[in-house]
Design a protein around this motif. Structure first.
Motif, short mmCIF file in Angstrom:
data_model
loop_
_atom_site.label_atom_id
_atom_site.label_comp_id
_atom_site.label_asym_id
_atom_site.label_seq_id
_atom_site.Cartn_x
_atom_site.Cartn_y
_atom_site.Cartn_z
N VAL A 127 0.87 -1.18 0.00
CA VAL A 127 0.00 0.00 0.00
C VAL A 127 0.90 1.22 0.00
CG1 VAL A 127 -1.71 1.31 1.31
CG2 VAL A 127 -1.86 -1.19 1.23
N ASP A 128 0.79 2.05 -1.04
CA ASP A 128 1.59 3.27 -1.14
C ASP A 128 0.85 4.42 -0.49
OD1 ASP A 128 3.55 1.94 -2.57
OD2 ASP A 128 2.82 2.59 -4.52
N VAL A 129 1.55 5.15 0.36
CA VAL A 129 0.99 6.32 1.03
C VAL A 129 1.78 7.54 0.55
CG1 VAL A 129 0.58 7.43 3.26
CG2 VAL A 129 0.29 4.96 3.03
N ILE A 130 1.08 8.57 0.11
CA ILE A 130 1.74 9.81 -0.32
C ILE A 130 1.89 10.70 0.91
CG2 ILE A 130 1.67 11.81 -1.86
CD1 ILE A 130 1.76 9.08 -3.29
N ALA A 131 3.15 11.02 1.22
CA ALA A 131 3.46 11.79 2.42
C ALA A 131 4.16 13.08 2.06
CB ALA A 131 4.38 10.96 3.33
N SER A 132 4.13 14.03 2.97
CA SER A 132 4.93 15.23 2.82
C SER A 132 6.37 14.87 3.17
CB SER A 132 4.46 16.32 3.80
OG SER A 132 3.13 16.67 3.53
N ARG A 133 7.30 15.57 2.55
CA ARG A 133 8.71 15.31 2.85
C ARG A 133 9.05 15.88 4.22
NH1 ARG A 133 12.16 13.97 -0.87
NH2 ARG A 133 13.82 15.24 -0.02
N PRO A 134 9.80 15.13 5.04
CA PRO A 134 10.28 15.71 6.30
C PRO A 134 11.19 16.91 5.99
CG PRO A 134 10.64 13.34 6.26
CD PRO A 134 10.20 13.74 4.88
N PRO A 135 11.36 17.81 6.95
CA PRO A 135 12.14 19.02 6.68
C PRO A 135 13.62 18.76 6.37
CG PRO A 135 11.51 18.91 8.99
CD PRO A 135 10.81 17.79 8.29
N ARG A 136 14.15 17.64 6.85
CA ARG A 136 15.56 17.33 6.62
C ARG A 136 15.71 15.96 5.98
NH1 ARG A 136 15.74 19.38 11.97
NH2 ARG A 136 16.64 21.44 11.99
N PRO A 137 16.70 15.82 5.10
CA PRO A 137 16.99 14.48 4.57
C PRO A 137 17.57 13.60 5.66
CG PRO A 137 18.61 16.07 3.79
CD PRO A 137 17.58 16.84 4.57
N GLY A 138 17.50 12.30 5.48
CA GLY A 138 18.07 11.38 6.46
C GLY A 138 17.34 10.06 6.49
N ILE A 139 17.66 9.28 7.50
CA ILE A 139 17.02 7.98 7.71
C ILE A 139 15.95 8.16 8.77
CG2 ILE A 139 17.34 5.59 8.46
CD1 ILE A 139 20.23 5.80 7.42
N TYR A 140 14.76 7.67 8.47
CA TYR A 140 13.62 7.80 9.37
C TYR A 140 12.93 6.45 9.53
CZ TYR A 140 13.82 12.86 8.69
OH TYR A 140 14.22 14.17 8.65
N ARG A 141 12.26 6.27 10.67
CA ARG A 141 11.30 5.19 10.85
C ARG A 141 9.95 5.86 10.70
NH1 ARG A 141 10.26 0.37 10.92
NH2 ARG A 141 12.46 -0.05 11.03
N VAL A 142 9.12 5.33 9.80
CA VAL A 142 7.79 5.89 9.55
C VAL A 142 6.76 4.87 10.03
CG1 VAL A 142 6.24 6.89 7.85
CG2 VAL A 142 8.70 7.00 7.48
N GLU A 143 5.87 5.33 10.90
CA GLU A 143 4.80 4.46 11.41
C GLU A 143 3.47 4.94 10.84
OE1 GLU A 143 6.54 3.19 15.73
OE2 GLU A 143 5.42 5.09 15.61
N LEU A 144 2.67 3.99 10.39
CA LEU A 144 1.32 4.26 9.89
C LEU A 144 0.36 3.92 11.02
CD1 LEU A 144 -0.56 5.03 7.53
CD2 LEU A 144 -0.51 2.61 6.87
N LEU A 145 -0.32 4.94 11.54
CA LEU A 145 -1.23 4.77 12.68
C LEU A 145 -2.67 4.73 12.19
CD1 LEU A 145 0.43 7.44 14.98
CD2 LEU A 145 0.96 5.02 14.84
N ASP A 146 -3.45 3.82 12.75
CA ASP A 146 -4.85 3.65 12.37
C ASP A 146 -5.74 4.28 13.43
OD1 ASP A 146 -7.36 2.87 11.55
OD2 ASP A 146 -6.95 0.71 11.62
N PRO A 147 -6.32 5.47 13.16
CA PRO A 147 -7.18 6.12 14.14
C PRO A 147 -8.41 5.29 14.50
CG PRO A 147 -6.70 7.61 12.31
CD PRO A 147 -6.18 6.25 11.94
N ALA A 148 -8.88 4.46 13.58
CA ALA A 148 -10.06 3.62 13.85
C ALA A 148 -9.74 2.54 14.88
CB ALA A 148 -10.56 2.99 12.56
N ALA A 149 -8.46 2.31 15.15
CA ALA A 149 -8.04 1.30 16.12
C ALA A 149 -7.24 1.95 17.26
CB ALA A 149 -7.21 0.22 15.44
N GLY A 150 -7.66 3.16 17.65
CA GLY A 150 -6.99 3.83 18.76
C GLY A 150 -5.57 4.25 18.45
N GLU A 151 -5.30 4.56 17.19
CA GLU A 151 -3.98 4.96 16.71
C GLU A 151 -2.91 3.89 16.94
OE1 GLU A 151 -2.64 8.93 17.39
OE2 GLU A 151 -4.33 9.73 16.27
#
Length: 110
Positions: A63-87
């Motif tokens: 599943v591809d999610v279109i995100a805004s770019r973080p302000p700085r380049p680098g290595i990140y961990r990105v978590e997809l939170l489901d609000p319907a399941a209490g985030e």
């Protein structure tokens, strides 16, 4: 529309039966949480996601999610939170955000 970053998440069903989504087939609200390499929260954002409708036993779906770019380049961990399941964290992955990117570049795994 600003520059976007495609963040691919992989959903899987390790269970014995078929997973079926209870909701209708349409994008639903979700949240992305970005963590930098020091495990600090680098940002959050609201997104819309077309969640998997059904996954058979041992099946996987990207599943591809279109995100805004973080302000700085680098290595990140990105978590997809489901609000319907209490985030709850529905999926997460590490990505490399490069210096400069064209519109809708795909984030790479480190």
């Amino acid at each position: 529309e600003g520059r976007g970053l495609v963040v691919p998440f992989v959903f899987s069903n390790p269970g014995p039966g078929t997973f079926r989504s209870p909701g209708p087939l349409r994008p639903r609200p979700a949240k992305l949480r970005w963590q930098n390499d020091a495990d600090a929260i680098a940002g959050t954002e609201e997104v819309r996601v077309l969640w998997p409708v059904a996954l058979g036993r041992n099946e996987m779906m990207r599943v591809d999610v279109i995100a805004s770019r973080p302000p700085r380049p680098g290595i990140y961990r990105v978590e997809l939170l489901d609000p319907a399941a209490g985030e709850r964290v529905a999926a997460s992955r590490a990505v490399i955000v490069p210096e400069a990117a064209p519109d809708r570049e795909e984030a790479r795994a480190p």
